[in-house]
Enzyme design. Structure first.
Site, PDB file in Angstrom:
ATOM      1  N   LYS A 173       0.880  -1.176   0.000  1.00 45.03           N
ATOM      2  CA  LYS A 173       0.000   0.000   0.000  1.00 45.03           C
ATOM      3  C   LYS A 173       0.912   1.219   0.000  1.00 45.03           C
ATOM      4  O   LYS A 173       1.403   1.653   1.042  1.00 45.03           O
ATOM      5  CB  LYS A 173      -0.893  -0.030   1.251  1.00 45.03           C
ATOM      6  CG  LYS A 173      -2.262   0.585   1.109  1.00 45.03           C
ATOM      7  CD  LYS A 173      -2.256   2.083   0.884  1.00 45.03           C
ATOM      8  CE  LYS A 173      -1.781   2.885   2.053  1.00 45.03           C
ATOM      9  NZ  LYS A 173      -1.351   4.238   1.674  1.00 45.03           N
ATOM     10  N   GLU A 249       9.410   1.462  10.811  1.00 42.56           N
ATOM     11  CA  GLU A 249      10.508   2.398  10.514  1.00 42.56           C
ATOM     12  C   GLU A 249       9.883   3.780  10.579  1.00 42.56           C
ATOM     13  O   GLU A 249       9.147   4.186   9.670  1.00 42.56           O
ATOM     14  CB  GLU A 249      11.065   2.145   9.107  1.00 42.56           C
ATOM     15  CG  GLU A 249      11.815   0.836   8.953  1.00 42.56           C
ATOM     16  CD  GLU A 249      13.187   0.847   9.615  1.00 42.56           C
ATOM     17  OE1 GLU A 249      13.655   1.921  10.045  1.00 42.56           O
ATOM     18  OE2 GLU A 249      13.785  -0.237   9.712  1.00 42.56           O
ATOM     19  N   CYS A 283      13.832  10.670   6.762  1.00 45.89           N
ATOM     20  CA  CYS A 283      13.800  10.289   8.179  1.00 45.89           C
ATOM     21  C   CYS A 283      15.184  10.404   8.797  1.00 45.89           C
ATOM     22  O   CYS A 283      15.310  10.581   9.996  1.00 45.89           O
ATOM     23  CB  CYS A 283      13.268   8.869   8.319  1.00 45.89           C
ATOM     24  SG  CYS A 283      14.218   7.701   7.332  1.00 45.89           S
ATOM     25  N   GLU A 379      10.227  16.682  13.589  1.00 46.76           N
ATOM     26  CA  GLU A 379      10.973  16.569  12.333  1.00 46.76           C
ATOM     27  C   GLU A 379      10.647  17.792  11.484  1.00 46.76           C
ATOM     28  O   GLU A 379       9.480  18.086  11.257  1.00 46.76           O
ATOM     29  CB  GLU A 379      10.504  15.340  11.555  1.00 46.76           C
ATOM     30  CG  GLU A 379      11.033  14.027  12.049  1.00 46.76           C
ATOM     31  CD  GLU A 379      10.577  12.889  11.144  1.00 46.76           C
ATOM     32  OE1 GLU A 379       9.362  12.662  11.051  1.00 46.76           O
ATOM     33  OE2 GLU A 379      11.429  12.232  10.534  1.00 46.76           O
TER      34      GLU A 379
HETATM   35  P1  NAD Z   1       2.559   8.800   7.072  1.00 52.10           P
HETATM   36  O1  NAD Z   1       2.703   8.157   8.400  1.00 52.10           O
HETATM   37  O2  NAD Z   1       1.609   9.906   6.931  1.00 52.10           O
HETATM   38  O3  NAD Z   1       2.139   7.721   5.971  1.00 52.10           O
HETATM   39  C1  NAD Z   1       2.882   6.549   5.744  1.00 52.10           C
HETATM   40  C2  NAD Z   1       1.994   5.509   5.078  1.00 52.10           C
HETATM   41  O4  NAD Z   1       0.963   5.104   5.972  1.00 52.10           O
HETATM   42  C3  NAD Z   1       1.273   5.999   3.826  1.00 52.10           C
HETATM   43  O5  NAD Z   1       1.224   4.955   2.884  1.00 52.10           O
HETATM   44  C4  NAD Z   1      -0.127   6.307   4.343  1.00 52.10           C
HETATM   45  O6  NAD Z   1      -1.117   6.241   3.343  1.00 52.10           O
HETATM   46  C5  NAD Z   1      -0.316   5.191   5.352  1.00 52.10           C
HETATM   47  N1  NAD Z   1      -1.299   5.439   6.411  1.00 52.10           N
HETATM   48  C6  NAD Z   1      -1.802   6.616   6.852  1.00 52.10           C
HETATM   49  N2  NAD Z   1      -2.647   6.405   7.872  1.00 52.10           N
HETATM   50  C7  NAD Z   1      -2.683   5.070   8.096  1.00 52.10           C
HETATM   51  C8  NAD Z   1      -3.371   4.239   9.038  1.00 52.10           C
HETATM   52  N3  NAD Z   1      -4.185   4.746   9.959  1.00 52.10           N
HETATM   53  N4  NAD Z   1      -3.168   2.906   8.985  1.00 52.10           N
HETATM   54  C9  NAD Z   1      -2.309   2.364   8.076  1.00 52.10           C
HETATM   55  N5  NAD Z   1      -1.636   3.109   7.163  1.00 52.10           N
HETATM   56  C10 NAD Z   1      -1.811   4.450   7.182  1.00 52.10           C
HETATM   57  O7  NAD Z   1       4.044   9.218   6.659  1.00 52.10           O
HETATM   58  P2  NAD Z   1       4.520  10.036   5.367  1.00 52.10           P
HETATM   59  O8  NAD Z   1       4.157  11.463   5.547  1.00 52.10           O
HETATM   60  O9  NAD Z   1       4.108   9.350   4.116  1.00 52.10           O
HETATM   61  O10 NAD Z   1       6.106   9.866   5.481  1.00 52.10           O
HETATM   62  C11 NAD Z   1       6.905  10.703   6.235  1.00 52.10           C
HETATM   63  C12 NAD Z   1       7.291  10.056   7.545  1.00 52.10           C
HETATM   64  O11 NAD Z   1       7.922   8.802   7.289  1.00 52.10           O
HETATM   65  C13 NAD Z   1       8.297  10.850   8.329  1.00 52.10           C
HETATM   66  O12 NAD Z   1       7.961  10.858   9.687  1.00 52.10           O
HETATM   67  C14 NAD Z   1       9.602  10.084   8.114  1.00 52.10           C
HETATM   68  O13 NAD Z   1      10.555  10.285   9.117  1.00 52.10           O
HETATM   69  C15 NAD Z   1       9.109   8.694   8.059  1.00 52.10           C
HETATM   70  N6  NAD Z   1      10.081   7.825   7.375  1.00 52.10           N
HETATM   71  C16 NAD Z   1      10.777   6.915   8.120  1.00 52.10           C
HETATM   72  C17 NAD Z   1      11.720   6.111   7.510  1.00 52.10           C
HETATM   73  C18 NAD Z   1      12.513   5.116   8.293  1.00 52.10           C
HETATM   74  O14 NAD Z   1      13.076   4.220   7.676  1.00 52.10           O
HETATM   75  N7  NAD Z   1      12.597   5.205   9.607  1.00 52.10           N
HETATM   76  C19 NAD Z   1      11.942   6.224   6.134  1.00 52.10           C
HETATM   77  C20 NAD Z   1      11.220   7.167   5.401  1.00 52.10           C
HETATM   78  C21 NAD Z   1      10.271   7.954   6.045  1.00 52.10           C
END
Ligand code: NAD
Length: 475
Positions: A173, A249, A283, A379
């Site tokens: 997804k 992650e 991240c 962040e």
């Molecule tokens: P997000 O948490 O908004 O979304 C991530 C994913 O989760 C998307 O596919 C989204 O559609 C889905 N999602 C949203 N609500 C959900 C729910 N209730 N249940 C299940 N899935 C759901 O994050 P984002 O804005 O897409 O990404 C940025 C964040 O990701 C930042 O905090 C960044 O630090 C983190 N990140 C972490 C890593 C790592 O490896 N630690 C790598 C890249 C990004």
């Protein structure tokens, strides 16, 4: 070369569905593609396909699974230029960084192809004559892979490579902002001959709805999530009723520590990558610069010089270092964090506070950051440097640990003893010493504290997708 698909990929078929949603170019908001908006029935069908495909996939010998991963990687590399272009269109990042992401993403497929060949078990010396203790690694089962928008290819291959190598089937997804990268990867899987149902991709406009449905689906045995800490906690909670395995992650809040004996040129070079890669939307982005007092002025001056050379613009234009932020909400967040810091006494030493109206955010350097400012805790996810002075080494390390996150930290010092002390003292899953980029397929990527659970990449990357099975046998 293959024609890029816009439909969901379920059980080896491209499904148009009944609804579609627009993917927009972050640079100007122009429509890039209309993509299938997977409804609940389609998500359930994808899970059913992954469940059905699992027994045959797990039974396939590891080296055969590895060969398919290698074929996917080769196709990805062969089509790298076009995949990079697609990434720039949906994510906005600068072309060179998109190209680097494609290479990085393919490296996980190659790495895990090798791990599939080496999924060793153990024979353990038993206590009684005639007993044999055999330990094997079994795939967990059908997995939900939920990914963010900031690295549309790499965040997926880091999971998918490990899952497929282990013998798991997957339903992916992708983030609503960037579903095209995941659909391209599904095409690579299809072209490589990965059997139907092993890889499924369900894009959706409402990520919470679709992601929630997937996490709760009874056929799913494991959830691997990359995204924000806030949503990661929801995912973990949603996995509890069925006790599904969970890997997370999540967000970071990386300190970038420059001690007084550091090579300042190297520190600035590292800072440029750690801060400005992906326009700060990573991240592992340096979020808090902590500089020992004697070199604070010199480091800030050199960093400003390097920052002044950065060009912001359309990711596909030559010479552009920073593309736009991914969406309007991100632009507003960065503006809010800068305004908050300035209102609490931070000094703008380079650039201008962003207005929050444009996604094209120019670099800003702030001095005089304090823990009272929101950007010390949150962040930033944008091209903003915030610098805080540390009185000495001990103060710098204490400041570095002043966070709930624990993903990565960067430390610059030439002194071996200081390097060792910092490596021991800083609470994070990864530490770069005199190095601004630590991500690589053969090293365990992941965080501690609220930055997550589990590791991706490296030989440990298979652990999250396997369970140990122990058999006591009298042959
Ligand atoms: P997000 O948490 O908004 O979304 C991530 C994913 O989760 C998307 O596919 C989204 O559609 C889905 N999602 C949203 N609500 C959900 C729910 N209730 N249940 C299940 N899935 C759901 O994050 P984002 O804005 O897409 O990404 C940025 C964040 O990701 C930042 O905090 C960044 O630090 C983190 N990140 C972490 C890593 C790592 O490896 N630690 C790598 C890249 C990004």
């Amino acid at each position: 070369m293959f024609e890029l698909r816009r439909d969901a990929y379920v059980n080896g078929r491209w499904e148009a569905g009944t609804k579609r949603f627009a993917v927009r170019d972050p640079y100007d908001g122009a429509p890039v593609a209309e993509v299938t908006d997977a409804d609940d029935a389609m998500i359930d069908a994808a899970v059913a396909a992954a469940v059905e495909a699992f027994p045959a996939w797990r039974a396939k010998p590891g080296p055969a699974r590895g060969r398919l991963l290698r074929a996917m990687a080769a196709a990805m590399e062969a089509d790298a230029a076009r995949l990079a272009e697609l990434c720039v269109r949906e994510n906005g990042k600068a072309m060179a960084q998109a190209a680097a992401e494609v290479t990085y993403a393919a490296s996980f497929l190659v790495w895990f192809a090798g791990e599939a060949e080496r999924m060793y078990g153990e024979i353990v010396p038993a206590s009684q004559v005639g007993q044999r203790i055999e330990v094997t690694r079994e795939p967990v089962g059908p997995c939900a892979l939920i990914t963010p928008w900031n690295f549309p290819y790499a965040m997926l291959t880091r999971k998918l490579g490990a899952a497929l190598a282990a013998g798991c089937t997957v339903v992916c997804k992708p983030a609503e902002q960037t579903p095209l990268g995941a659909l391209a990867i599904a095409q690579l899987a299809e072209a490589a001959g990965v059997p139907e149902g092993v890889v499924n991709v369900v894009p959706a406009a409402d990520g919470a709805r679709a992601g929630g449905r997937l996490v709760a689906a009874p056929g799913i045995r494991k959830v691997s999530f990359t995204g924000s800490t806030e949503v990661g906690k929801l995912v973990a909670a949603a996995a509890v009723p069925d006790l599904k395995r969970v890997s997370l992650e999540l967000g970071g809040n990386a300190p970038f520590v420059v001690l007084a004996d550091a090579d300042l040129e190297a520190a600035v070079a590292g800072a440029m990558i750690a801060k400005f890669r992906n326009a700060g939307q990573s991240c592992v982005a340096a979020n808090r610069f902590i500089v020992e007092a004697p070199v604070a002025e010199a480091f800030t001056g050199k960093l400003i010089e390097a920052t002044a050379r950065l060009r912001v613009g359309r990711g596909s234009d030559a010479g552009v270092d920073l593309g736009p932020l991914v969406d309007d909400a991100s632009a507003r967040k960065v503006a809010r964090l800068v305004a908050d810091a300035v209102s609490r006494g931070a000094l703008v030493v380079y650039g201008e506070p962003p207005d929050g109206a444009s996604r094209l955010v120019k670099p800003v350097v702030l001095a005089g950051i304090t823990p009272a400012m929101a950007m010390w805790r949150e962040e930033i996810f944008g091209p903003v440097v915030g610098i805080r002075v540390a009185a000495d080494e001990a103060d710098a390390l204490a400041q570095a640990n002043d966070t709930d996150a624990g993903l990565v930290a960067y430390v610059y010092t030439r002194d071996g003893a200081r390097q060792a002390r910092a490596a021991a003292a800083i609470e994070s899953g990864m530490i770069g010493i005199n190095e601004g980029l630590v991500s690589t397929a053969q090293a365990p990527f992941g965080g501690i504290k609220q930055s997550g659970i589990g590791r991706e990449g490296s030989r440990h990357g298979l652990d999250d997708y396997t369970s140990l099975k122990y058999v006591m046998r009298r042959p």
